[in-house]
Each structure stands twice: as structure tokens, then as C-alpha cells.
Design a protein around this motif. Structure first.
Motif, PDB file in Angstrom:
ATOM      1  N   ARG A 150       0.832  -1.342   0.476  1.00 54.98           N
ATOM      2  CA  ARG A 150      -0.120  -0.019   0.230  1.00 54.98           C
ATOM      3  C   ARG A 150       1.249   1.229   0.491  1.00 54.98           C
ATOM      4  O   ARG A 150       0.199   2.072  -0.477  1.00 54.98           O
ATOM      5  CB  ARG A 150      -0.775  -0.142   0.985  1.00 54.98           C
ATOM      6  N   ASN A 183       1.640   2.866  -3.373  1.00 51.19           N
ATOM      7  CA  ASN A 183       0.416   3.317  -4.237  1.00 51.19           C
ATOM      8  C   ASN A 183      -1.040   4.293  -3.226  1.00 51.19           C
ATOM      9  O   ASN A 183      -1.481   5.156  -4.226  1.00 51.19           O
ATOM     10  CB  ASN A 183      -0.620   2.566  -5.116  1.00 51.19           C
ATOM     11  N   MET A 233      -1.234   4.184  -0.506  1.00 46.46           N
ATOM     12  CA  MET A 233      -2.888   4.358   0.375  1.00 46.46           C
ATOM     13  C   MET A 233      -3.214   4.284   1.893  1.00 46.46           C
ATOM     14  O   MET A 233      -3.754   4.598   2.039  1.00 46.46           O
ATOM     15  CB  MET A 233      -3.568   2.646  -0.373  1.00 46.46           C
ATOM     16  N   ARG A 269      -2.368   6.988  -7.991  1.00 45.28           N
ATOM     17  CA  ARG A 269      -3.646   6.035  -8.088  1.00 45.28           C
ATOM     18  C   ARG A 269      -4.204   5.298  -9.798  1.00 45.28           C
ATOM     19  O   ARG A 269      -4.493   4.216  -9.593  1.00 45.28           O
ATOM     20  CB  ARG A 269      -4.580   6.487  -6.873  1.00 45.28           C
ATOM     21  N   MET A 329      -4.806  -1.539  -8.064  1.00 44.18           N
ATOM     22  CA  MET A 329      -5.201  -2.248  -6.983  1.00 44.18           C
ATOM     23  C   MET A 329      -5.862  -2.833  -6.599  1.00 44.18           C
ATOM     24  O   MET A 329      -7.194  -2.747  -7.203  1.00 44.18           O
ATOM     25  CB  MET A 329      -4.792  -1.250  -5.807  1.00 44.18           C
ATOM     26  N   PHE A 384      -8.362  -5.932  -3.876  1.00 40.21           N
ATOM     27  CA  PHE A 384      -7.799  -5.879  -2.706  1.00 40.21           C
ATOM     28  C   PHE A 384      -8.269  -8.066  -2.548  1.00 40.21           C
ATOM     29  O   PHE A 384      -8.848  -8.439  -3.436  1.00 40.21           O
ATOM     30  CB  PHE A 384      -9.236  -5.134  -2.251  1.00 40.21           C
ATOM     31  N   ALA A 404     -10.051  -2.479 -12.460  1.00 40.94           N
ATOM     32  CA  ALA A 404      -9.135  -1.699 -12.547  1.00 40.94           C
ATOM     33  C   ALA A 404      -7.654  -1.094 -14.132  1.00 40.94           C
ATOM     34  O   ALA A 404      -7.208  -0.815 -13.969  1.00 40.94           O
ATOM     35  CB  ALA A 404      -7.593  -2.236 -11.808  1.00 40.94           C
TER      36      ALA A 404
END
Ligand SMILES: Nc1ncnc2c1ncn2[C@@H]1O[C@H](COP(=O)(O)OP(=O)(O)O)[C@@H](O)[C@H]1O
Ligand SMILES: [Mg+2]
Lengths: 288, 314
Positions: free
Chosen positions: A72, A75, A77, A108, A113, A115, A189
Motif C-alpha cells: 500500500r 500507490n 493508499m 493511483r 490495486m 484487494f 483496474a
């Protein structure tokens, strides 16, 4: 156990040994003494490694060792977590990712990304995939309908989902199966046309068949983008990745756990001839 | 208690008895609610019936019960609906600010203030509406008549006292704001972090994230909160009775002195001087309000259940 594992490694769909790993492949991410803290807790420290273009880099290790945290930080996050602090240096294609004037939204957009759990929006399949392009275009004039249709088809095809959903693009993304939902998230994405895809245990909620599909998909996507994947599943790392980073967590004198990078090398080497004892213990199942 | 339970009176038995008591109590409570509701409906219907069959001269001011209730129903629906139109977007905005924009300390204080608004008795809102807000609206409504008079809502002539439908809707909007906000805020706060992160990971700005993840997730809560507010606005009595200047006209003109009353306010104002059939007439109007509220709730359920696949609340 070591023989059992190497059997597994050679039984991969695509024998990894034939792929050479030139260290000359352009560096996408450079991490230098990266440390991430949540409040006063140092979650992970002293991570130094490079991620190379059009490779799949796997981050493995026991849970809580900071794999997601490192991912994380690639990017930004972690910006969203109150109290999270990043120190050390993270470069993306030579630029300091945390430098002044870097727009996290732009970061981003280039570094997508996926998850652990599928997270389709409560919208139609089409709207899910069109979301990224629409958002990006909205700030820069509208996208034509035909153009958007093309992007959606391209992304769904890229995520190996087009044939299954082409007749029901208007129905809810939430009505798909778990594996389809995860591929929808990958399509979503891809639709942004990112340079890098970060995946945080993308298969942990999926059955073996759905997992195999996502793994095939990653091997295909590797030709177009750089992939960094966190997995708690060593065989998955062995099957798909080019390089593997093994993390572990040390407990300090105050009982706090700090994640650290133990070893980073070509996947084939990590799984067959690890340099560090802890890596060997972990991959042979004696630990974690 | 069966003898077996007594003999095996170990740690398990009292629990099972407790379970049974609880199941009985909760079933009883559920049934009781239905019985009370049915009782209220039966009372309203039986007491309203004489008004329906009554000769026209016994209906106060009108030829028949329909003509009597219609302006009241119109006033009720108009004021409640407009209050909803004003309050809902405001409630969503405040809830969003509290849940996603404000720093934690500000959000907490604002949350308390909003909750406090809910605790203010409606008589206070009535006083505030009549004494403070109404005079304040005189100049703006004059401006509305002069500049936007072509819109039927602002046809005028603007009231010189400010005791208009517009003032009532504003008071009602403030009154239903806390309940709407509370319901919506709870839902927004429960938006799964994962969904918010999923939007942001696609390069969305915060507002784009809210539109894609937070609002769809909170949609049924928005409808639910709005309907709760609507229910409160439909039945609000004192605030309307104290603020509104009533003529009985059925009109969309919000700024004039001539306004329809609402069912609840009319009952409160007329009841003390009513007797005989007049009381049956008032009860008949109450029955209409009861039915409207029931319909509103059923409509809300239907909206919430519709396209559950898209609600995001699973
Ligand atoms: N949002 C957060 N706030 C506080 N601590 C966190 C947060 N996310 C992770 N941590 C802590 O950081 C450490 C590493 O977590 P994580 O990166 O999720 O590990 P992994 O993905 O390897 O299981 C853990 O000790 C965890 O408790
Ligand atoms: Mg993790």
C-alpha cells in the motif's frame, strides 16, 4: 519436503526456469530503507528492494509481517490511514513517490490495486468497469459512448470475463460469483490502463478453480504491465512470480512486532536455494 | 415447569427456561403491536363512519366530508413534501460532512448539536417559527413575489406577517433534519472501508469516491431517513398550528396569507370547540392521515426493497 516443493515448482504450467531474469529490466519501483509506522507502532522497517518492469513480484511471509503495508505504500493508499507515516525512499520510475507536488490521485491512476475481497460497486457490470475511465475523463472533458464501450470490452476481455458477462452488462456486479467479482475488479483496474497492478491476496476468498483463472490472468497481464502480488500462499508465489520477497516479523524487547524484509531474489532461487535459514523454514512449512 | 427440568436442573436448564420466557415475551410484544394497531384502526373507522353518513348541514363549513378533508389533506401533503425536499439534501450533505470531511473533533460536536435539535419540543419550534422566523421571511417573500412571481409557488400577494406555508415548511424541515441526518450518517459511517479504498485505488477523487461508494451504499438509508422525516412532518401538530395563517384555500402559493391547514393542526385547533358529528368529522380526517402514513411507509419499504442487488448493503 524440499523435493516435494521442487516437484511442484517444475509442474507449473510455464516452467519458470526458461525465463531469464535480466537485472537490466527497467526498475519500476525502488524502495530504499522504507519504514512505515501506524501511530507509534513501526509496522515494517528497513525494506530495500527493486521491482522490475513486466515482472510479477511476490511478497510472502507470515501474517502481520507488513506485506500489505509495503504494497500500500507503493500507490500511497497508506495516506488514507490516519496516523500512518512513511519514511525512507520510494521511487516510481525514478520519481520520488512521496515527493512534493506528487498528486496521489494521479499515482493511483497509474498504479492500480486489487484487494483481498472482491469489492464490486453496487452498480451494473458496465458501470463498474467504466468507472475509472469516466472519472479520469470527467476531469478532462467527456468520453464518447463508443469509446467507453470499447474500453469496457477491452478491460473485460483482458480480465477473461467478457464471454461470461457480455449479455448482462446491465445487471449488477454484485450478482456475479466471487471469482467473477474478483475478475470484475481486475477488469475495473485494467480499464484505467495502469502501468502497475498491485494485488493484495487477490485469491484468498476464492475457490481453487477461480484461483487458477486469476493466476492464468496474471501470467497474461504480465506482458502488458508490472504486477506486485501479496500472497500467503507459497505455491501461488512459486507458480506465478518471477521474483519473491520474503518478509518476517521480529518481536522486540517491548513485545512489539516489526516486519522486515529477509530475502529478495528470483523466485526459483528463493524456493529452491534460499540463502536465509528463516526463508527455508517458512517455505518448507516449518514456520508460520 | 415440567418435572424433568427440575431434576436435570443443571446449568443448562435455567437458560432454556430463559430462552422460552424471552421467546414468549418477544412474540407477545410483537402481537401486542399488531393488536394495538388494529385497535386504533377499528376505533378510527367506527368513529369516522358517522361523519361519512352524516347530513351535509352537520359538516362544519362544507357540503360533505370529502370537501372538508381535501384541503386539509392537501395542506398536509404539501407542507410535509416540501419540508422533505428541503431537509433531505441538507441531511445528506450534513451526514457526508460529518462522516467524510470534518475533522473528528468537529464531526463529534456537530453530531451532538444535530442530535440536540431532535430533543427540542415541537412547541419551542412553534414559538420560534411564529415569533422569530416568520417576521424574518417577510422581506424575502416580498422579493420572491416581485421577482419570481411568475412561478405559481410565489404567486403572492406576499403575507405581511410571514405566517405562510413557506415558513411552515422551513420549520418542519428543521424539525425533521435531525432524524434524517442521524439515519443517513449511521449508514455513511458504515460504508465498508474496502469499498471506499476500491474507488480511491482507481484514481478517484474524494467526491468521486463518495458518489460511487458511499451514496449507493447509503441509498436505502437516505430513503428510510426521508420517510421517517416525512412521517414526522405529516403528523406534526403544534408547530403548524402556531405558525400557519389558515383560510382553507387549496393553493400552491407558498407566500400568501391564504393557506390550507393540515390535518393534525386542524384537529388540535378545532377539537376543543367540537361536539357531536364535528368530532366524528375530525376523527375521519385522522383516519385519512393514518392511511396516508401507512401508505408512505409501505412505499418506503417498496423503494428500499426494489433492486436489492444494487443496494450495496450486503
Ligand atoms: N490501518 C492500520 N492501523 C494500524 N495498524 C495497522 C494498520 N494496518 C496494519 N497495521 C499493523 O501493521 C502490521 C502489518 O500489517 P499488514 O501490513 O497488514 O501485514 P500483512 O499484510 O503482512 O498481514 C500489523 O502489526 C498490523 O497490526
Ligand atoms: Mg495483508
Amino acid at each position: 519436503m524440499a523435493t516435494g516443493l521442487s516437484t511442484h515448482v517444475t509442474a507449473r504450467r510455464r516452467p519458470r526456469r526458461t525465463r531469464t531474469l535480466p537485472d537490466l529490466a527497467p526498475v519500476v519501483f525502488g524502495l530504499a530503507r522504507l519504514q512505515v509506522s501506524y501511530g507509534r507502532h513501526r509496522a515494517v522497517r528497513d525494506v530495500t528492494m527493486t521491482v522490475h518492469e513486466r515482472e510479477i513480484t511476490a511478497l510472502i511471509g507470515p501474517s502481520g509481517c507488513g506485506k500489505s503495508t509495503v504494497l500500500r505504500s507503493l500507490n500511497r493508499m497508506n495516506d488514507l490511514v490516519p496516523g500512518a507515516r512513511v519514511s525512507g525512499r520510494v521511487t516510481y520510475r525514478g520519481h520520488d513517490l512521496y515527493g512534493p507536488g506528487v498528486d496521489p490521485i494521479e499515482v493511483r491512476r497509474r498504479i492500480g490495486m486489487v484487494f483481498q475481497r472482491p469489492t464490486p460497486f453496487a452498480k451494473s457490470i458496465y458501470d463498474n468497469v467504466a468507472y475509472g475511465p469516466r472519472a479520469a475523463a470527467g476531469r478532462r472533458g467527456r468520453l464518447r459512448k463508443a469509446e467507453l464501450d470499447d474500453r469496457v470490452e477491452e478491460a473485460l476481455t483482458g480480465a477473461a470475463l467478457w464471454d461470461e458477462v457480455k449479455d448482462k452488462l446491465k445487471s449488477s456486479g454484485l450478482a456475479l460469483s466471487g471469482g467473477q467479482q474478483q475478475r470484475l475488479c481486475i477488469a475495473r483496474a485494467i480499464a484505467v490502463r495502469p502501468d502497475v497492478m498491485l494485488m493484495d491476496e487477490p485469491c484468498s476468498a476464492l475457490d481453487p478453480v477461480a484461483t487458477a483463472k486469476i493466476e492464468d490472468l496474471m501470467l497474461r497481464l504480465r506482458h502488458e504491465m508490472t504486477i506486485v502480488i501479496v500472497t500467503h500462499h507459497m505455491h501461488q508465489a512459486a507458480r506465478v512470480s518471477d521474483r519473491t520477497a520474503f518478509f518476517t516479523a521480529d518481536t522486540d524487547s517491548e513485545g512489539e512486532r516489526h516486519g522486515r524484509l529477509v530475502e529478495y531474489d528470483a523466485t526459483e532461487k528463493i524456493f529452491n536455494r534460499p540463502a536465509d535459514r528463516r526463508t527455508e523454514d517458512y517455505i518448507s512449512g516449518r514456520f508460520g | 415447569m415440567p418435572p424433568t427440568t427440575e431434576k436435570t436442573g443443571t446449568r443448562g436448564a435455567p437458560l432454556r427456561l430463559g430462552d422460552r420466557v424471552f421467546a414468549g415475551a418477544s412474540t407477545g410484544a410483537g402481537v401486542l403491536i399488531l393488536v394495538i394497531l388494529a385497535g386504533v384502526a377499528a376505533f378510527l373507522v367506527s368513529e369516522a363512519w358517522p361523519a361519512v353518513t352524516a347530513p351535509s348541514e352537520e359538516i362544519p363549513g362544507e357540503d360533505n366530508i370529502v370537501l372538508y378533508i381535501w384541503p386539509l389533506l392537501f395542506g398536509t401533503l404539501l407542507s410535509a413534501f416540501l419540508a422533505l425536499v428541503i431537509a433531505t439534501p441538507l441531511a445528506v450533505a450534513i451526514a457526508l460532512f460529518i462522516s467524510h470531511y470534518a475533522p473528528r473533533s468537529v464531526a463529534t460536536i456537530l453530531g451532538y448539536v444535530i442530535d440536540l435539535l431532535a430533543a427540542v419540543p415541537s412547541i419551542i419550534y412553534g414559538l420560534w417559527g411564529a415569533q422569530v422566523l416568520a417576521p424574518q421571511t417577510v422581506d424575502p417573500t416580498q422579493w420572491l413575489e416581485d421577482n419570481l412571481g411568475f412561478i405559481p409557488l410565489f404567486d403572492g400577494p406576499a403575507s405581511a406577517t410571514g405566517r405562510t406555508m413557506l415558513t411552515v415548511t422551513l420549520v418542519l424541515a428543521v424539525m425533521i433534519l435531525p432524524i434524517c441526518t442521524a439515519v443517513v450518517r449511521e449508514a455513511f459511517l458504515q460504508t465498508p472501508r474496502l469499498h471506499e479504498e476500491a474507488s480511491l485505488a482507481l484514481g478517484a477523487t474524494r467526491w468521486e469516491m463518495i458518489r460511487m461508494s458511499v451514496l449507493p451504499f447509503g441509498r436505502s438509508a437516505i430513503v428510510g431517513g426521508a420517510m421517517l422525516g416525512l412521517g414526522r412532518a405529516l403528523g406534526e401538530t403544534m408547530a403548524v398550528a402556531m405558525v400557519l395563517s389558515v383560510s382553507g384555500d387549496v393553493t400552491f402559493d407558498l407566500i400568501s396569507q391564504a393557506n390550507p391547514s393540515t390535518i393534525a393542526a386542524n384537529v388540535a385547533l378545532s377539537f376543543p370547540e367540537s361536539s357531536g358529528t364535528e368530532i366524528n368529522v375530525l376523527i375521519a380526517s385522522g383516519l385519512v392521515l393514518f392511511i396516508v402514513t401507512l401508505l408512505v411507509n409501505m412505499a418506503a419499504r417498496a423503494v428500499i426493497n426494489r433492486r436489492r442487488d444494487f443496494s450495496g448493503a450486503n
